[in-house]
Design a protein around this motif. Structure first.
Motif, PDB file in Angstrom:
ATOM      1  N   ASN A   1    -112.287 -55.004 -48.992  1.00 16.12           N
ATOM      2  CA  ASN A   1    -110.994 -55.200 -48.330  1.00 16.12           C
ATOM      3  C   ASN A   1    -110.072 -56.076 -49.175  1.00 16.12           C
ATOM      4  O   ASN A   1    -110.447 -57.175 -49.581  1.00 16.12           O
ATOM      5  N   ILE A   2    -108.863 -55.586 -49.384  1.00 14.65           N
ATOM      6  CA  ILE A   2    -107.845 -56.329 -50.129  1.00 14.65           C
ATOM      7  C   ILE A   2    -106.629 -56.472 -49.218  1.00 14.65           C
ATOM      8  O   ILE A   2    -106.129 -55.481 -48.679  1.00 14.65           O
ATOM      9  N   VAL A   3    -106.139 -57.716 -49.068  1.00 16.97           N
ATOM     10  CA  VAL A   3    -104.934 -57.968 -48.267  1.00 16.97           C
ATOM     11  C   VAL A   3    -103.877 -58.567 -49.185  1.00 16.97           C
ATOM     12  O   VAL A   3    -104.107 -59.595 -49.832  1.00 16.97           O
ATOM     13  N   LEU A   4    -102.707 -57.913 -49.255  1.00 21.29           N
ATOM     14  CA  LEU A   4    -101.637 -58.274 -50.180  1.00 21.29           C
ATOM     15  C   LEU A   4    -100.475 -58.917 -49.423  1.00 21.29           C
ATOM     16  O   LEU A   4     -99.985 -58.361 -48.428  1.00 21.29           O
ATOM     17  N   VAL A   5    -100.026 -60.078 -49.912  1.00 20.33           N
ATOM     18  CA  VAL A   5     -98.963 -60.836 -49.254  1.00 20.33           C
ATOM     19  C   VAL A   5     -97.776 -60.971 -50.215  1.00 20.33           C
ATOM     20  O   VAL A   5     -97.921 -61.514 -51.315  1.00 20.33           O
ATOM     21  N   HIS A   6     -96.600 -60.496 -49.809  1.00 16.15           N
ATOM     22  CA  HIS A   6     -95.421 -60.543 -50.679  1.00 16.15           C
ATOM     23  C   HIS A   6     -94.742 -61.907 -50.601  1.00 16.15           C
ATOM     24  O   HIS A   6     -95.066 -62.756 -49.765  1.00 16.15           O
ATOM     25  N   GLY A   7     -93.765 -62.112 -51.477  1.00 12.19           N
ATOM     26  CA  GLY A   7     -93.017 -63.356 -51.500  1.00 12.19           C
ATOM     27  C   GLY A   7     -91.643 -63.206 -50.885  1.00 12.19           C
ATOM     28  O   GLY A   7     -91.344 -62.237 -50.183  1.00 12.19           O
TER      29      GLY A   7
ATOM     30  N   THR B   1    -104.502 -53.410 -47.411  1.00 15.02           N
ATOM     31  CA  THR B   1    -103.514 -53.594 -46.349  1.00 15.02           C
ATOM     32  C   THR B   1    -102.478 -54.601 -46.807  1.00 15.02           C
ATOM     33  O   THR B   1    -102.815 -55.627 -47.392  1.00 15.02           O
ATOM     34  N   MET B   2    -101.213 -54.309 -46.543  1.00 11.69           N
ATOM     35  CA  MET B   2    -100.130 -55.233 -46.877  1.00 11.69           C
ATOM     36  C   MET B   2     -99.678 -55.999 -45.642  1.00 11.69           C
ATOM     37  O   MET B   2     -99.671 -55.457 -44.544  1.00 11.69           O
ATOM     38  N   VAL B   3     -99.278 -57.233 -45.851  1.00 10.74           N
ATOM     39  CA  VAL B   3     -98.703 -58.061 -44.784  1.00 10.74           C
ATOM     40  C   VAL B   3     -97.184 -58.026 -44.921  1.00 10.74           C
ATOM     41  O   VAL B   3     -96.654 -58.229 -46.013  1.00 10.74           O
ATOM     42  N   GLN B   4     -96.497 -57.781 -43.829  1.00 13.82           N
ATOM     43  CA  GLN B   4     -95.037 -57.874 -43.811  1.00 13.82           C
ATOM     44  C   GLN B   4     -94.681 -59.185 -43.095  1.00 13.82           C
ATOM     45  O   GLN B   4     -94.542 -59.233 -41.877  1.00 13.82           O
ATOM     46  N   GLU B   5     -94.528 -60.282 -43.868  1.00 12.88           N
ATOM     47  CA  GLU B   5     -94.184 -61.548 -43.234  1.00 12.88           C
ATOM     48  C   GLU B   5     -92.735 -61.536 -42.768  1.00 12.88           C
ATOM     49  O   GLU B   5     -91.874 -60.951 -43.424  1.00 12.88           O
ATOM     50  N   PRO B   6     -92.453 -62.226 -41.675  1.00 12.43           N
ATOM     51  CA  PRO B   6     -91.057 -62.301 -41.214  1.00 12.43           C
ATOM     52  C   PRO B   6     -90.191 -63.220 -42.061  1.00 12.43           C
ATOM     53  O   PRO B   6     -88.957 -63.130 -42.008  1.00 12.43           O
ATOM     54  N   LEU B   7     -90.817 -64.133 -42.836  1.00 14.55           N
ATOM     55  CA  LEU B   7     -90.097 -65.090 -43.682  1.00 14.55           C
ATOM     56  C   LEU B   7     -89.188 -66.003 -42.870  1.00 14.55           C
ATOM     57  O   LEU B   7     -88.154 -66.477 -43.353  1.00 14.55           O
ATOM     58  N   THR B   8     -89.590 -66.275 -41.638  1.00 11.65           N
ATOM     59  CA  THR B   8     -88.812 -67.134 -40.752  1.00 11.65           C
ATOM     60  C   THR B   8     -89.384 -68.545 -40.654  1.00 11.65           C
ATOM     61  O   THR B   8     -88.650 -69.490 -40.367  1.00 11.65           O
TER      62      THR B   8
ATOM     63  N   LEU C   1     -93.207 -70.879 -42.183  1.00  7.77           N
ATOM     64  CA  LEU C   1     -94.538 -70.768 -42.786  1.00  7.77           C
ATOM     65  C   LEU C   1     -95.578 -70.458 -41.725  1.00  7.77           C
ATOM     66  O   LEU C   1     -96.469 -69.625 -41.948  1.00  7.77           O
ATOM     67  N   SER C   2     -95.489 -71.077 -40.561  1.00  6.42           N
ATOM     68  CA  SER C   2     -96.487 -70.839 -39.515  1.00  6.42           C
ATOM     69  C   SER C   2     -96.472 -69.392 -39.045  1.00  6.42           C
ATOM     70  O   SER C   2     -97.532 -68.795 -38.807  1.00  6.42           O
ATOM     71  N   GLU C   3     -95.286 -68.799 -38.932  1.00  2.00           N
ATOM     72  CA  GLU C   3     -95.211 -67.403 -38.505  1.00  2.00           C
ATOM     73  C   GLU C   3     -95.688 -66.461 -39.598  1.00  2.00           C
ATOM     74  O   GLU C   3     -96.308 -65.426 -39.314  1.00  2.00           O
ATOM     75  N   ASP C   4     -95.437 -66.812 -40.857  1.00  2.00           N
ATOM     76  CA  ASP C   4     -95.927 -65.991 -41.970  1.00  2.00           C
ATOM     77  C   ASP C   4     -97.449 -66.074 -42.079  1.00  2.00           C
ATOM     78  O   ASP C   4     -98.115 -65.078 -42.366  1.00  2.00           O
ATOM     79  N   VAL C   5     -98.000 -67.256 -41.834  1.00  2.00           N
ATOM     80  CA  VAL C   5     -99.461 -67.408 -41.819  1.00  2.00           C
ATOM     81  C   VAL C   5    -100.056 -66.616 -40.658  1.00  2.00           C
ATOM     82  O   VAL C   5    -101.067 -65.922 -40.820  1.00  2.00           O
ATOM     83  N   ALA C   6     -99.427 -66.682 -39.505  1.00  2.00           N
ATOM     84  CA  ALA C   6     -99.923 -65.935 -38.340  1.00  2.00           C
ATOM     85  C   ALA C   6     -99.936 -64.434 -38.604  1.00  2.00           C
ATOM     86  O   ALA C   6    -100.879 -63.726 -38.230  1.00  2.00           O
ATOM     87  N   ALA C   7     -98.881 -63.944 -39.271  1.00  4.48           N
ATOM     88  CA  ALA C   7     -98.829 -62.515 -39.610  1.00  4.48           C
ATOM     89  C   ALA C   7     -99.965 -62.139 -40.547  1.00  4.48           C
ATOM     90  O   ALA C   7    -100.550 -61.046 -40.443  1.00  4.48           O
ATOM     91  N   THR C   8    -100.326 -63.041 -41.453  1.00  2.00           N
ATOM     92  CA  THR C   8    -101.406 -62.781 -42.407  1.00  2.00           C
ATOM     93  C   THR C   8    -102.761 -62.809 -41.718  1.00  2.00           C
ATOM     94  O   THR C   8    -103.602 -61.916 -41.930  1.00  2.00           O
ATOM     95  N   VAL C   9    -102.990 -63.798 -40.875  1.00  4.14           N
ATOM     96  CA  VAL C   9    -104.262 -63.903 -40.151  1.00  4.14           C
ATOM     97  C   VAL C   9    -104.454 -62.699 -39.222  1.00  4.14           C
ATOM     98  O   VAL C   9    -105.568 -62.200 -39.045  1.00  4.14           O
ATOM     99  N   ARG C  10    -103.357 -62.203 -38.683  1.00  2.00           N
ATOM    100  CA  ARG C  10    -103.414 -61.030 -37.804  1.00  2.00           C
ATOM    101  C   ARG C  10    -103.942 -59.811 -38.565  1.00  2.00           C
ATOM    102  O   ARG C  10    -104.724 -59.016 -38.032  1.00  2.00           O
ATOM    103  N   VAL C  11    -103.524 -59.667 -39.817  1.00  2.00           N
ATOM    104  CA  VAL C  11    -104.015 -58.562 -40.646  1.00  2.00           C
ATOM    105  C   VAL C  11    -105.468 -58.795 -41.044  1.00  2.00           C
ATOM    106  O   VAL C  11    -106.295 -57.873 -41.015  1.00  2.00           O
TER     107      VAL C  11
END
Length: 259
Positions: free
Chosen positions: A38-44, A67-74, A76-86
């Protein structure tokens, strides 16, 4: 009926030989560990997950579940939550990969038990009590950004090609400049609380012509984390321009940390 009497010394010899044979069977040909699949990719910032497409194509062709993570960029906590969800959706452990600000996200999210190792691609890797902004202030890059009245940051489109994507064709950089996703300025000042690179093995790819993150800052991050480090020619967008090298580093991590 004749019953053969076996001397005790013979029994001991047979038992010893049997134990030795069993031990040899286990040590002579150990089972090789399967690579993590499993590979999870997080953009900047200023981009979205579609930029990972060249790396995705290589990894999936090689049999990885990507799987790619689409962070909201709103925040850090919400971007981390989006990543943990994936990460929670993956069947087993994952290699967690971050580009640019995505490195700060995987640094905070990477302590999750689903994560076996971290891969930083021209990315931030702050320590506890640091932020991406505080580190860039110490070792500045050359990227030119604009902050909106409501507190969101984007790269000046007039300088996007030179500052962010100098290793990509001009028309591709122009499209990226016009489709970039502004990030809330507070994501850059939020402090890291529990850096995963202190407890998880890491790999780091330095972009030698990066203007968004100073290559010397990238080198500092890699050295401090004791990462397996490779330096490549390219701008901040090496995750697009150098997909073979990036995919190779990710696969190296997956094979090294096999189950």
């Amino acid at each position: 009926m004749n019953i053969a009497i076996v001397p005790k010394c013979a029994i001991a010899a047979i038992t010893s030989a049997t134990i030795s044979a069993v031990l040899l069977a286990f040590t002579a040909s150990p089972a090789s560990a399967a690579p993590i699949n499993n590979i999870v990719l997080v953009h900047g910032q200023f981009a979205d997950a579609s930029g990972w497409r060249p790396v995705y194509d290589i990894l999936t062709k090689d049999g990885y579940n990507v799987t790619m993570v689409q962070e909201p960029l709103t925040s850090l906590s919400e971007d981390v939550a989006a990543t943990v969800r994936v990460l929670a959706r993956q069947p087993g452990q994952s290699i967690l990969v971050g580009h640019s600000y995505g490195g700060a996200v995987i640094t905070q999210a990477g302590t999750d038990p689903h994560v076996a190792g971290l891969v930083y691609i021209a990315a931030h890797a702050p320590d506890e009590g640091e932020s991406t902004a505080s580190n860039k202030n110490k070792i500045p890059g050359k990227i030119r950004t604009i902050t909106t009245p409501d507190g969101f940051v984007f790269v000046d489109p007039a300088h996007f090609h030179e500052d962010f994507a100098a290793d990509l064709p001009a028309d591709q950089a122009e499209f990226m400049a016009r489709s970039q996703i502004p990030a809330s300025a507070k994501v850059n000042t939020t402090l890291i609380t529990n850096p995963a690179w202190r407890v998880k093995p890491s790999w780091y790819m330095v972009a030698k012509q990066d203007r968004a993150i100073n290559p010397d800052l990238e080198r500092m991050y890699a050295a401090r984390a004791h990462s397996h480090t490779v330096e490549v020619d390219g701008a901040h967008t090496i995750y697009i321009s150098k997909p073979n090298e990036v995919a190779a580093m990710i696969e190296d991590a997956a094979k090294s940390l096999g189950n």
